[in-house]
Design a protein around this motif. Structure first.
Motif, PDB file in Angstrom:
ATOM      1  N   GLY A   1       0.772  -1.249   0.000  1.00  0.00           N
ATOM      2  CA  GLY A   1       0.000   0.000   0.000  1.00  0.00           C
ATOM      3  C   GLY A   1       0.792   1.282   0.000  1.00  0.00           C
ATOM      4  N   MET A   2       2.126   1.217  -0.146  1.00  0.00           N
ATOM      5  CA  MET A   2       2.922   2.448  -0.190  1.00  0.00           C
ATOM      6  C   MET A   2       2.629   3.232  -1.457  1.00  0.00           C
ATOM      7  SD  MET A   2       7.087   3.002  -0.150  1.00  0.00           S
ATOM      8  CE  MET A   2       7.338   2.683  -1.916  1.00  0.00           C
ATOM      9  N   LYS A   3       2.459   4.548  -1.298  1.00  0.00           N
ATOM     10  CA  LYS A   3       2.301   5.439  -2.447  1.00  0.00           C
ATOM     11  C   LYS A   3       3.645   6.037  -2.784  1.00  0.00           C
ATOM     12  CE  LYS A   3      -2.379   7.312  -2.461  1.00  0.00           C
ATOM     13  NZ  LYS A   3      -3.156   8.558  -2.288  1.00  0.00           N
ATOM     14  N   LEU A   4       4.003   6.036  -4.069  1.00  0.00           N
ATOM     15  CA  LEU A   4       5.240   6.689  -4.492  1.00  0.00           C
ATOM     16  C   LEU A   4       5.114   8.206  -4.338  1.00  0.00           C
ATOM     17  CD1 LEU A   4       5.983   4.696  -7.772  1.00  0.00           C
ATOM     18  CD2 LEU A   4       7.174   4.449  -5.582  1.00  0.00           C
ATOM     19  N   LEU A   5       6.265   8.881  -4.246  1.00  0.00           N
ATOM     20  CA  LEU A   5       6.269  10.348  -4.208  1.00  0.00           C
ATOM     21  C   LEU A   5       5.480  10.930  -5.376  1.00  0.00           C
ATOM     22  CD1 LEU A   5      10.000  11.053  -3.285  1.00  0.00           C
ATOM     23  CD2 LEU A   5       8.036  11.943  -2.023  1.00  0.00           C
ATOM     24  N   SER A   6       5.717  10.388  -6.546  1.00  0.00           N
ATOM     25  CA  SER A   6       5.054  10.910  -7.744  1.00  0.00           C
ATOM     26  C   SER A   6       3.546  10.689  -7.699  1.00  0.00           C
ATOM     27  CB  SER A   6       5.644  10.256  -9.001  1.00  0.00           C
ATOM     28  OG  SER A   6       5.610   8.846  -8.889  1.00  0.00           O
ATOM     29  N   GLU A   7       3.118   9.576  -7.089  1.00  0.00           N
ATOM     30  CA  GLU A   7       1.682   9.301  -6.996  1.00  0.00           C
ATOM     31  C   GLU A   7       1.006  10.257  -6.010  1.00  0.00           C
ATOM     32  OE1 GLU A   7       1.580   4.516  -7.977  1.00  0.00           O
ATOM     33  OE2 GLU A   7       1.926   5.170  -5.916  1.00  0.00           O
ATOM     34  N   ASP A   8       1.677  10.510  -4.884  1.00  0.00           N
ATOM     35  CA  ASP A   8       1.131  11.474  -3.929  1.00  0.00           C
ATOM     36  C   ASP A   8       1.076  12.863  -4.563  1.00  0.00           C
ATOM     37  OD1 ASP A   8       0.162  12.179  -1.308  1.00  0.00           O
ATOM     38  OD2 ASP A   8       2.100  13.121  -0.912  1.00  0.00           O
ATOM     39  N   GLY A   9       2.114  13.188  -5.354  1.00  0.00           N
ATOM     40  CA  GLY A   9       2.132  14.476  -6.050  1.00  0.00           C
ATOM     41  C   GLY A   9       1.036  14.585  -7.089  1.00  0.00           C
ATOM     42  N   LEU A  10       0.804  13.502  -7.829  1.00  0.00           N
ATOM     43  CA  LEU A  10      -0.253  13.506  -8.854  1.00  0.00           C
ATOM     44  C   LEU A  10      -1.609  13.759  -8.215  1.00  0.00           C
ATOM     45  CD1 LEU A  10      -1.155  12.994 -11.791  1.00  0.00           C
ATOM     46  CD2 LEU A  10      -1.404  10.581 -11.174  1.00  0.00           C
ATOM     47  N   GLU A  11      -1.829  13.141  -7.068  1.00  0.00           N
ATOM     48  CA  GLU A  11      -3.092  13.341  -6.364  1.00  0.00           C
ATOM     49  C   GLU A  11      -3.275  14.805  -5.994  1.00  0.00           C
ATOM     50  OE1 GLU A  11      -4.539  12.059  -1.999  1.00  0.00           O
ATOM     51  OE2 GLU A  11      -4.172  10.343  -3.326  1.00  0.00           O
ATOM     52  N   LYS A  12      -2.202  15.455  -5.533  1.00  0.00           N
ATOM     53  CA  LYS A  12      -2.280  16.875  -5.166  1.00  0.00           C
ATOM     54  C   LYS A  12      -2.468  17.762  -6.408  1.00  0.00           C
ATOM     55  CE  LYS A  12       0.179  16.806  -0.739  1.00  0.00           C
ATOM     56  NZ  LYS A  12       0.286  15.385  -0.472  1.00  0.00           N
ATOM     57  N   ALA A  13      -1.889  17.327  -7.544  1.00  0.00           N
ATOM     58  CA  ALA A  13      -2.078  18.091  -8.792  1.00  0.00           C
ATOM     59  C   ALA A  13      -3.535  18.022  -9.244  1.00  0.00           C
ATOM     60  CB  ALA A  13      -1.155  17.553  -9.880  1.00  0.00           C
ATOM     61  N   CYS A  14      -4.141  16.854  -9.117  1.00  0.00           N
ATOM     62  CA  CYS A  14      -5.535  16.688  -9.535  1.00  0.00           C
ATOM     63  C   CYS A  14      -6.503  17.389  -8.590  1.00  0.00           C
ATOM     64  CB  CYS A  14      -5.888  15.201  -9.636  1.00  0.00           C
ATOM     65  SG  CYS A  14      -5.006  14.341 -10.955  1.00  0.00           S
ATOM     66  N   LEU A  15      -6.060  17.658  -7.355  1.00  0.00           N
ATOM     67  CA  LEU A  15      -6.890  18.384  -6.392  1.00  0.00           C
ATOM     68  C   LEU A  15      -6.730  19.899  -6.541  1.00  0.00           C
ATOM     69  CD1 LEU A  15      -6.329  16.206  -3.178  1.00  0.00           C
ATOM     70  CD2 LEU A  15      -8.467  16.439  -4.477  1.00  0.00           C
ATOM     71  N   GLY A  16      -5.836  20.336  -7.432  1.00  0.00           N
ATOM     72  CA  GLY A  16      -5.622  21.770  -7.643  1.00  0.00           C
ATOM     73  C   GLY A  16      -4.689  22.403  -6.643  1.00  0.00           C
TER      74      GLY A  16
END
Length: 570
Positions: free
Chosen positions: A542-557
Motif C-alpha cells: 500500500g505504499m504510495k510513491l512520491l510521484s503518486e502522492d504528487g499527482l493526487e495533489k495536482a488533480c486536487l488543484g
C-alpha cells in the motif's frame, strides 16, 4: 451617521455640534489646513485643542462604533498579515483578531464600505470593524511589515554617497524594520533593507554574489526557486559583505577562507535568526544568508500536506515506543520541519526529548537541544552516546552520516528508545541500502528501523489566480503513464498576478512516500534485498510513491503536474 466618510467636514461639524471647539480654534485649524494641507485630525492634536483619545471617542460615539487605542494593543503579525500590506496601507486598516470566518479590523474610517467589500471579495472574510487613530495604524503596520521606504531610493542613496564600513556595536536583537539610520550609515540601510525585504517576501535564503568585476547580484530563494532581486555596483561589494560579517561576528579581515556565523535580528515585531555562510570566489567573497523564522515553521502534522491515506499511518508510526524513524530527501526538502513537527507533537512533561543538530535551526520549549561541534569532538555519534546516559525517551540526531552514528542509533532503538533522524536518499526504499553501504548489518537494520518517510517540497498554485487548464499532449501522456484517464481529471495552473509576483505559485507543500517496515520487508532486508525488491513489496503493501502522492495533489488543484515532474524526475 452624517457622512459616508470621516472627512474634514464631518470632523468640523461633529466638534461644533458637541461644542468641543471654539470659533477661534476653528478659524485657526482651517487656516493651517489650507496652507499646509495636513490631515485635520493631526492639526487638532498638534494645536492641543483636544487629546487623541477624546477626539477618537467623540467620533466613535457619533458613528456608533467602538474605539480602540492601538498603543495598548499587541498586534499578532500572523493575524495582521491576513490582509496584504498594499491593501492595509491603502485603506489604513489592520487586522486585530480572527474567529472562524470573521475578521476584526481596526480602521481609520470604519464607514469605508468599499474597503470592507474589497476584503470580503478578495479574502473571503466577514468584517467586524472598530475605529483607530490613523497614525497609530500606520505605526503598527510598520511593526508588522517594516517601513515602506522605496527600495530604489535607498539604493540610489547608497550608490551616490561615499560608503564606509561602520564597526559599530551590534545589538543582539537589532531591529532591522527601521530601514535607514541616516545619511551617515547608508550601508546599514541597504543591508537592513535586503534582509527585511527577504523576510517580507518569505524567502528562505539570500544570495549575495559577485558574478563579475562590475556587478554584485542579489538573489532570493522563494518557494525553492532562486529569483533575481537586483544588481548593485561592484563598489558596494566589500561594504555589504563586511557589514554582514560584522553583524554575524565574523573576521572582516579574513577573505581567503570560508566562514560561518549567525545573526539575530528583530523584524516586523518578531525575532528572526539568520545563518550566514561566506566563501571566497574568483570575483570576491560570496555570502548566503539562511533565514530561520520561528513563526513560519508549521508545527502541525495536518498542515504539512499529508494525504488522508498517509496521515493516520504516520501518526501511528510516531506513537511507537521505540525504533528508528528516518526522514529522507535532498537538502531543502523540508525534513527538519517534519521532524520538528513530530517533536512538537510528542513533547509532554512525561517524556524527555533530546536532540543533537548541526545547526540548531529552531528552538523548541521543553526539549534539550544540543549544537554539534565536530572541531571539539562533539559529533553526532558522541552526542548520541552521551544521550544514552541521560535517560531520554526520544532522541533526534540531525543526520546519520557514518557507521558509528548508525550503530549507536540502532543500539538506542534496541534498548527501548525512539530515535528520529534524516538521510540523504532519493526515496524511502533506498534508505535501507544506504545504511548497508555505511557498513550496518542487515539484521540490525530490520530489527531497529520501523519506518521511512521520503519527501519533497513542491510549489502550491496561487489561490488568487488559479484556474482550470486545457491539457497538453505531454500532460495527457504523463497522466496515462500513471494509469489515469486524462478525461476524468482536471488540471490547474496559476495565471500569474501581483499576489504571487506573476509566478503562478504561492507557498509550498510537501509530497510524501511512507514505507512501513512490515514483517515481509524485514525478511527482505535480512536477505540483503536490493532497492527494487523492497520497493515492489512496499507497493504491494500500500505504499504510495512520491510521484503518486504528487499527482493526487495536482488533480486536487494544490500544485501542478510540472512541479511534480520537476521534483520527482518521474
Amino acid at each position: 451617521m452624517k457622512s459616508k466618510s470621516i472627512s474634514g467636514n464631518f470632523l468640523i461639524e461633529l466638534l461644533q455640534e458637541k461644542q468641543l471647539i471654539s470659533a477661534d480654534e476653528l478659524e485657526r485649524i482651517n487656516k493651517i489646513h489650507k496652507s499646509s494641507n495636513l490631515d485635520l485630525q493631526r492639526i487638532i492634536l498638534q494645536q492641543e485643542i483636544m487629546g487623541k483619545n477624546e477626539l477618537m471617542l467623540a467620533v466613535a460615539e457619533e458613528i456608533r462604533t467602538k474605539y480602540v487605542d492601538l498603543k495598548d494593543v499587541e498586534i499578532d503579525p500572523g493575524i495582521a498579515a491576513l490582509i496584504p500590506e498594499e491593501m492595509s496601507r491603502r485603506h489604513q486598516i489592520i487586522a486585530l483578531d480572527k474567529e472562524e470566518n470573521i475578521l476584526t479590523v481596526a480602521m481609520a474610517n470604519p464607514l469605508d464600505v468599499f474597503a470592507q467589500d474589497e476584503i470580503k471579495i478578495r479574502l473571503g472574510y466577514e468584517i467586524d470593524s472598530v475605529l483607530a487613530f490613523g497614525e497609530d495604524i500606520n505605526e503598527k503596520l510598520n511593526e508588522v511589515f517594516g517601513q515602506s521606504e522605496d527600495w530604489e531610493k535607498v539604493v540610489d542613496k547608497v550608490e551616490n554617497v561615499e560608503v564606509t564600513v561602520l564597526k559599530e556595536e551590534i545589538e543582539k536583537d537589532e531591529d532591522i524594520s527601521a530601514i535607514s539610520k541616516g545619511e551617515e550609515a547608508p550601508i546599514i540601510a541597504l543591508v537592513n533593507l535586503i534582509m527585511l525585504r527577504a523576510i517580507k517576501e518569505k524567502a528562505s535564503d539570500i544570495h549575495i554574489e559577485p558574478f563579475d568585476q562590475k556587478h554584485l547580484k542579489i538573489r532570493f530563494r522563494i518557494d525553492g526557486i532562486l529569483q533575481d532581486v537586483m544588481s548593485l555596483s561592484s563598489k558596494l561589494h566589500l561594504p555589504v559583505i563586511s557589514r554582514i560579517k560584522i553583524m554575524s561576528e565574523l573576521d572582516i579581515a579574513e577573505r581567503r577562507l570560508p566562514q560561518d556565523g549567525r545573526i539575530q535580528v528583530k523584524a516586523s515585531g518578531r525575532k528572526i535568526n539568520i545563518r550566514v555562510s561566506t566563501i571566497p570566489t574568483v570575483n570576491g567573497e560570496s555570502a548566503v544568508l539562511r533565514i530561520l523564522d520561528p513563526s513560519s515553521i508549521l508545527l502541525d502534522l495536518d498542515a504539512l500536506g499529508f494525504s488522508e491515506a498517509i496521515l493516520p499511518k504516520f501518526k501511528s508510526l510516531i506513537k511507537k515506543p521505540n525504533g528508528i524513524i528516518l526522514v529522507t530527501g535532498p537538502t531543502g526538502s523540508g525534513k527538519s520541519t517534519t521532524l520538528y513537527t513530530v517533536l512538537n507533537l510528542l513533547n509532554s512533561t512525561e517524556k524527555k526529548i533530546m536532540t543533537i543538530e548541526d545547526p540548531v535551526e529552531y528552538r523548541l520549549k521543553g526539549i534539550s537541544q544540543i549544537q554539534a561541534r565536530p572541531k571539539i569532538g562533539l559529533t553526532f555519534a558522541a552526542g548520541l552516546r552521551s544521550f544514552l546516559r541521560q535517560d531520554p525517551d526520544i532522541m533526534l540526531v540531525g543526520e546519520i552520516r557514518d557507521k558509528e552514528t548508525a550503530e549507536i542509533a540502532v543500539q538506542a532503538a534496541l534498548t527501548g528508545h525512539m530515535v528520529l533522524s534524516t538521510l540523504h536518499t532519493n526515496d524511502a526504499p533506498s534508505s535501507v541500502v544506504r545504511l548497508v553501504d555505511m557498513g550496518l548489518e542487515s539484521f540490525l537494520i530490520s530489527a531497529s528501523v520501523v519506518g521511512v518517510l521520503a519527501q519533497r517540497l513542491v510549489r502550491k498554485i496561487c489561490p488568487k489566480c488559479m484556474g482550470k487548464i486545457g491539457k497538453t499532449q505531454k500532460e495527457r501522456k504523463t497522466l496515462m503513464n500513471f494509469g489515469v484517464d486524462p478525461e476524468k481529471v482536471e488540471l490547474y495552473r496559476g495565471a500569474g498576478c501581483p499576489y504571487c509576483n506573476d509566478s503562478g505559485y504561492k507557498g509550498r507543500v510537501a509530497i510524501f512516500e511512507l514505507m512501513l517496515i512490515s514483517d515481509n520487508i524485514k525478511n527482505l532486508i535480512s536477505k540483503h534485498a536490493d532497492t527494487k525488491l523492497l520497493r515492489e513489496e512496499a507497493l504491494k503493501e500500500g505504499m504510495k510513491l512520491l510521484s503518486e502522492d504528487g499527482l493526487e495533489k495536482a488533480c486536487l488543484g494544490i500544485t501542478t503536474l510540472d512541479e511534480i515532474l520537476r521534483t520527482t524526475s518521474t
